[in-house]
Design a protein around this motif. Sequence first.
Motif, PDB file in Angstrom:
ATOM      1  N   ARG A 121      -3.474  -9.267 -15.412  1.00 33.34           N
ATOM      2  CA  ARG A 121      -3.155  -7.882 -16.313  1.00 33.34           C
ATOM      3  C   ARG A 121      -2.932  -6.694 -16.177  1.00 33.34           C
ATOM      4  N   PHE A 122      -2.208  -6.140 -16.640  1.00 33.88           N
ATOM      5  CA  PHE A 122      -2.302  -4.958 -15.401  1.00 33.88           C
ATOM      6  C   PHE A 122      -1.650  -4.024 -17.173  1.00 33.88           C
ATOM      7  N   THR A 123      -1.488  -2.407 -16.425  1.00 31.96           N
ATOM      8  CA  THR A 123      -1.989  -1.403 -17.623  1.00 31.96           C
ATOM      9  C   THR A 123      -0.562  -0.659 -17.424  1.00 31.96           C
ATOM     10  N   GLY A 124       0.190   0.093 -17.300  1.00 30.10           N
ATOM     11  CA  GLY A 124       1.032   1.492 -17.447  1.00 30.10           C
ATOM     12  C   GLY A 124       0.045   2.591 -17.173  1.00 30.10           C
ATOM     13  N   LEU A 125      -0.330   2.674 -16.024  1.00 34.60           N
ATOM     14  CA  LEU A 125      -1.461   3.957 -15.730  1.00 34.60           C
ATOM     15  C   LEU A 125      -0.106   4.099 -14.589  1.00 34.60           C
ATOM     16  N   GLN A 126       1.192   5.078 -14.850  1.00 45.31           N
ATOM     17  CA  GLN A 126       1.977   5.209 -13.364  1.00 45.31           C
ATOM     18  C   GLN A 126       0.929   6.153 -12.425  1.00 45.31           C
ATOM     19  N   GLY A 127       0.509   7.452 -12.798  1.00 44.07           N
ATOM     20  CA  GLY A 127      -0.314   8.139 -12.722  1.00 44.07           C
ATOM     21  C   GLY A 127      -0.701   8.220 -11.740  1.00 44.07           C
ATOM     22  N   HIS A 128      -1.966   6.763 -12.196  1.00 41.07           N
ATOM     23  CA  HIS A 128      -2.690   5.967 -11.457  1.00 41.07           C
ATOM     24  C   HIS A 128      -2.118   5.690  -9.439  1.00 41.07           C
ATOM     25  N   VAL A 129      -0.996   5.879  -9.604  1.00 40.02           N
ATOM     26  CA  VAL A 129      -0.747   4.893  -8.373  1.00 40.02           C
ATOM     27  C   VAL A 129       0.208   6.223  -7.791  1.00 40.02           C
ATOM     28  N   SER A 130       0.990   7.348  -8.755  1.00 42.46           N
ATOM     29  CA  SER A 130       1.431   7.896  -7.555  1.00 42.46           C
ATOM     30  C   SER A 130       1.609   8.985  -6.509  1.00 42.46           C
ATOM     31  N   PRO A 131       2.628   9.029  -6.001  1.00 41.63           N
ATOM     32  CA  PRO A 131       2.859   9.548  -4.809  1.00 41.63           C
ATOM     33  C   PRO A 131       2.050  10.861  -4.734  1.00 41.63           C
ATOM     34  N   THR A 132       2.331  11.798  -6.122  1.00 38.03           N
ATOM     35  CA  THR A 132       1.129  13.317  -5.819  1.00 38.03           C
ATOM     36  C   THR A 132       0.297  12.811  -5.820  1.00 38.03           C
ATOM     37  N   THR A 133      -0.696  11.643  -6.827  1.00 39.45           N
ATOM     38  CA  THR A 133      -2.331  11.490  -6.725  1.00 39.45           C
ATOM     39  C   THR A 133      -2.466  10.869  -5.529  1.00 39.45           C
ATOM     40  N   ARG A 134      -1.989  10.148  -5.399  1.00 36.24           N
ATOM     41  CA  ARG A 134      -2.681   9.630  -3.780  1.00 36.24           C
ATOM     42  C   ARG A 134      -2.401  10.476  -2.673  1.00 36.24           C
ATOM     43  N   TRP A 135      -1.862  11.033  -2.791  1.00 34.64           N
ATOM     44  CA  TRP A 135      -1.350  12.234  -1.505  1.00 34.64           C
ATOM     45  C   TRP A 135      -2.631  13.336  -1.820  1.00 34.64           C
ATOM     46  N   VAL A 136      -2.817  13.930  -2.617  1.00 36.22           N
ATOM     47  CA  VAL A 136      -3.504  14.599  -3.008  1.00 36.22           C
ATOM     48  C   VAL A 136      -5.749  14.273  -2.980  1.00 36.22           C
ATOM     49  N   ARG A 137      -5.078  12.769  -3.172  1.00 36.06           N
ATOM     50  CA  ARG A 137      -6.469  12.309  -2.873  1.00 36.06           C
ATOM     51  C   ARG A 137      -7.206  12.027  -1.659  1.00 36.06           C
ATOM     52  N   ASP A 138      -6.133  12.162  -0.974  1.00 28.95           N
ATOM     53  CA  ASP A 138      -6.030  11.841   0.521  1.00 28.95           C
ATOM     54  C   ASP A 138      -6.496  13.419   0.867  1.00 28.95           C
ATOM     55  N   LEU A 139      -5.689  15.182   0.657  1.00 29.34           N
ATOM     56  CA  LEU A 139      -6.055  15.513   0.959  1.00 29.34           C
ATOM     57  C   LEU A 139      -7.473  16.221   1.339  1.00 29.34           C
ATOM     58  N   ILE A 140      -7.920  15.788  -0.307  1.00 26.96           N
ATOM     59  CA  ILE A 140      -9.295  16.051  -0.418  1.00 26.96           C
ATOM     60  C   ILE A 140      -9.951  15.248  -0.102  1.00 26.96           C
ATOM     61  N   ALA A 141      -9.781  14.176   0.516  1.00 26.23           N
ATOM     62  CA  ALA A 141     -11.333  13.535   1.027  1.00 26.23           C
ATOM     63  C   ALA A 141     -11.142  13.585   2.866  1.00 26.23           C
ATOM     64  N   ASP A 142      -9.997  13.612   3.103  1.00 29.09           N
ATOM     65  CA  ASP A 142      -9.900  14.446   4.196  1.00 29.09           C
ATOM     66  C   ASP A 142      -9.974  15.849   4.676  1.00 29.09           C
ATOM     67  N   VAL A 323       3.368  -6.099  -7.504  1.00 33.59           N
ATOM     68  CA  VAL A 323       3.542  -7.382  -6.697  1.00 33.59           C
ATOM     69  C   VAL A 323       2.711  -7.777  -5.472  1.00 33.59           C
ATOM     70  N   GLU A 324       2.162  -6.458  -4.724  1.00 31.26           N
ATOM     71  CA  GLU A 324       1.338  -6.802  -4.177  1.00 31.26           C
ATOM     72  C   GLU A 324      -0.024  -7.195  -4.182  1.00 31.26           C
ATOM     73  N   ALA A 325      -0.378  -6.955  -5.213  1.00 30.32           N
ATOM     74  CA  ALA A 325      -1.490  -8.010  -6.649  1.00 30.32           C
ATOM     75  C   ALA A 325      -1.269  -9.557  -6.813  1.00 30.32           C
ATOM     76  N   LEU A 326       0.316  -9.278  -7.030  1.00 28.88           N
ATOM     77  CA  LEU A 326       1.081 -10.953  -7.283  1.00 28.88           C
ATOM     78  C   LEU A 326       1.204 -11.462  -5.749  1.00 28.88           C
ATOM     79  N   SER A 327       0.952 -11.479  -5.242  1.00 28.00           N
ATOM     80  CA  SER A 327       1.105 -11.920  -3.620  1.00 28.00           C
ATOM     81  C   SER A 327       0.070 -12.166  -2.963  1.00 28.00           C
ATOM     82  N   ARG A 329      -2.423  -9.702  -2.206  1.00 27.79           N
ATOM     83  CA  ARG A 329      -2.848  -8.583  -0.984  1.00 27.79           C
ATOM     84  C   ARG A 329      -3.809  -7.388  -2.132  1.00 27.79           C
ATOM     85  N   ASP A 330      -4.344  -6.824  -0.814  1.00 30.40           N
ATOM     86  CA  ASP A 330      -5.309  -5.248  -1.885  1.00 30.40           C
ATOM     87  C   ASP A 330      -4.097  -4.296  -2.169  1.00 30.40           C
ATOM     88  N   SER A 331      -4.414  -4.301  -3.810  1.00 31.37           N
ATOM     89  CA  SER A 331      -3.941  -3.456  -4.598  1.00 31.37           C
ATOM     90  C   SER A 331      -4.431  -2.595  -4.781  1.00 31.37           C
TER      91      SER A 331
END
Length: 356
Positions: A121-142, A323-327, A329-331
């Motif tokens: 069961r998945f919910t439509g929080l597309q900002g959670h996995v957006s390219p910008t969200t993930r990139w900014v997360r990694d910039l800060i973590a780095d 798709v990763e989750a249904l396969s 794999r880590d998602s």
Amino acid sequence: MGDTIGVGIVGLSATGNWGSLAHWPALKAIPRLQLRGLTARSPQSTAAAATLYGVPGYDSVAEMTSREDIDLIAITVRVPEHRELLGPVLESGKAVLCEWPLARNLAEAEFLRDTGRPGPRFTGLQGHVSPTTRWVRDLIADGYVGEVLSSSMICSFPGGGPTFTSASAYTADAANGATMMSIPFAHALDMQAVTLGELTETTATVATLRTQAVNTDTGATIPKTAPDQIAVTGRLPGGAVAGMHFRGGALRTTPFAWEIDGTRGSLRITGDVGLPMSAALTVEGARDKESLSPLAPPAEYDRFPELSGTPAHNVAHLYAQIVEALSGRDSDAPTFEHAVELHRWIEAIAAKATAR
């Protein structure tokens, strides 16, 4: 489930709605996904959409869910309809993606999380996995900004103002669960949590300054209980201070701006519309004594550059994570459990504002 995942969409229209603007282009961009059925608001609209998309149209969600060639059901309709339409899907145990907000309130979200047969069961929080969200997360973590000191977010939401159309008038009623608090603010709160951690020690002011609005299609005056001003402050992990101010019906000022300052550098994320989960976001950065200048994300963050600037861009990244989750794999695809937690956060913020 084979190599190809069959998808059925609830609410896919031939006349241009969220399903057709965001979900359909996203599906087409992912080779493992294939649209295999749909159902719409009426038999007439179902037939028109089925002809346009070249797939079977079904009279009900239950009928579509019973099809063995459909593995994933996507619910893309209004929030008040989610509980009823999700019923047959949750009882079947089939995989489901339901648009955010999951429900009208926390209690309903908990019910939807817990009812029926176990299944993905998945919910439509597309900002959670957006390219910008993930990139900014990694910039800060780095360590790009060093130790985070503050996060300041401002958003001018185009809805929630003095006028509504007949199609959007339901959002004026807070009880329907489709407000500025539950949609752009909640999406932004989730994006902030991904990049900086969960907000704690919050203070909140939530107000409905326009208590009436006009339906521009009919000219009728309608009551409005949905909030049009939200101001929240709190602390982030490590002690940084965060502020979020969302303004409803504001069309002339900054659509979206998010500034993150640290001991060594700063980031500024801006959007072209007050919907941070769907806006085309740009990122500027500066370190030490530099001035802010545009930063270009590494290509590996964006799997669907051809969709950039469209409503389907982040939705495609969400489907890719599903798709990763249904396969097996880590998602990072957000689940109903995550949706319940986000409903809990926004209701807690609203309760703090009411208690003051």
